[in-house]
Design a protein around this motif. Sequence first.
Motif, mmCIF file in Angstrom:
data_model
loop_
_atom_site.group_PDB
_atom_site.id
_atom_site.type_symbol
_atom_site.label_atom_id
_atom_site.label_comp_id
_atom_site.label_asym_id
_atom_site.label_seq_id
_atom_site.Cartn_x
_atom_site.Cartn_y
_atom_site.Cartn_z
ATOM 1 N N SER A 1 0.723 -1.507 -0.221
ATOM 2 C CA SER A 1 -0.123 0.648 0.036
ATOM 3 C C SER A 1 1.003 1.105 0.026
ATOM 4 N N THR B 1 -0.809 4.064 0.828
ATOM 5 C CA THR B 1 -1.195 5.423 2.379
ATOM 6 C C THR B 1 -2.067 4.492 3.248
ATOM 7 N N THR B 2 -2.201 4.820 4.225
ATOM 8 C CA THR B 2 -3.228 4.312 5.126
ATOM 9 C C THR B 2 -4.079 5.023 6.159
ATOM 10 N N TRP C 1 -7.892 1.667 6.639
ATOM 11 C CA TRP C 1 -7.592 1.491 4.634
ATOM 12 C C TRP C 1 -6.662 1.387 4.409
ATOM 13 N N TYR C 2 -6.478 0.771 3.480
ATOM 14 C CA TYR C 2 -5.078 1.059 2.928
ATOM 15 C C TYR C 2 -5.548 1.500 1.262
ATOM 16 N N PHE C 3 -4.455 2.002 0.605
ATOM 17 C CA PHE C 3 -4.611 2.821 -1.285
ATOM 18 C C PHE C 3 -3.731 2.460 -1.666
ATOM 19 N N TYR C 4 -3.583 2.133 -3.182
ATOM 20 C CA TYR C 4 -2.492 1.824 -3.072
ATOM 21 C C TYR C 4 -2.442 2.494 -4.606
ATOM 22 N N LEU D 1 -5.277 8.551 -6.253
ATOM 23 C CA LEU D 1 -5.381 8.541 -5.180
ATOM 24 C C LEU D 1 -5.654 9.188 -4.180
ATOM 25 N N GLU E 1 -9.647 8.978 -3.936
ATOM 26 C CA GLU E 1 -10.217 7.764 -2.711
ATOM 27 C C GLU E 1 -9.942 8.276 -2.096
ATOM 28 N N ILE E 2 -8.711 9.173 -1.503
ATOM 29 C CA ILE E 2 -8.784 9.294 0.024
ATOM 30 C C ILE E 2 -9.357 10.336 0.523
ATOM 31 N N LYS F 1 -12.922 8.479 1.109
ATOM 32 C CA LYS F 1 -12.925 8.185 2.053
ATOM 33 C C LYS F 1 -13.428 8.459 3.644
#
Length: 171
Positions: free
Chosen positions: A130, A132-133, A147-150, A160, A163-164, A167
């Motif tokens: 990942s 970012t967390t 939550w993990y972001f790739y 990215l 998405e962050i 969330k």
Amino acid sequence: MRLNKILSIISILFLLNLSACSKEEVKYDGEPLKIAVIGDIPELNNKKISFEKISLDELSEDTVQISTNFDAVMITPLMFEEASNDRFVEVYNNSKIPYIFFDSEKRNLPFTKVGYTYETARWESLENGSHTTIYLSDKDANREDVWYFYLNDEKELEVLYKEIFEKVKML
């Protein structure tokens, strides 16, 4: 002489325009977000996202104020080692807002577990690919959410970020 002055002014205006356009365009359309940043403020272009730099001392001294004034706290690599000091573990674990550990290969664990720092947390299991967390702890419910972001390609950085932010708004 006059032509040189005009050319200089045009050059300066061109450079200013170029630097203004160099910010990453993020197509986030949700509710406005105000994010506290510990470290480097992201260079993003979106009117609905505002960043304010804060220090780790501010974070630990007035968590209620931080939770009231911001939707999330983002910590960037510049501050990972200092932010992973044990004195901040309770801050992360008792917060009402999410923490974004941006570009952390070691996820949230060096920050939220006592006895580790970003430097000393060397377990291979921490690296799940990942980028970012997002971490949110609810002590009253005895619950932690992660939550993990790739990021597969640096060209997709704006995706990215979107998405962050989406969330964070859901939380």
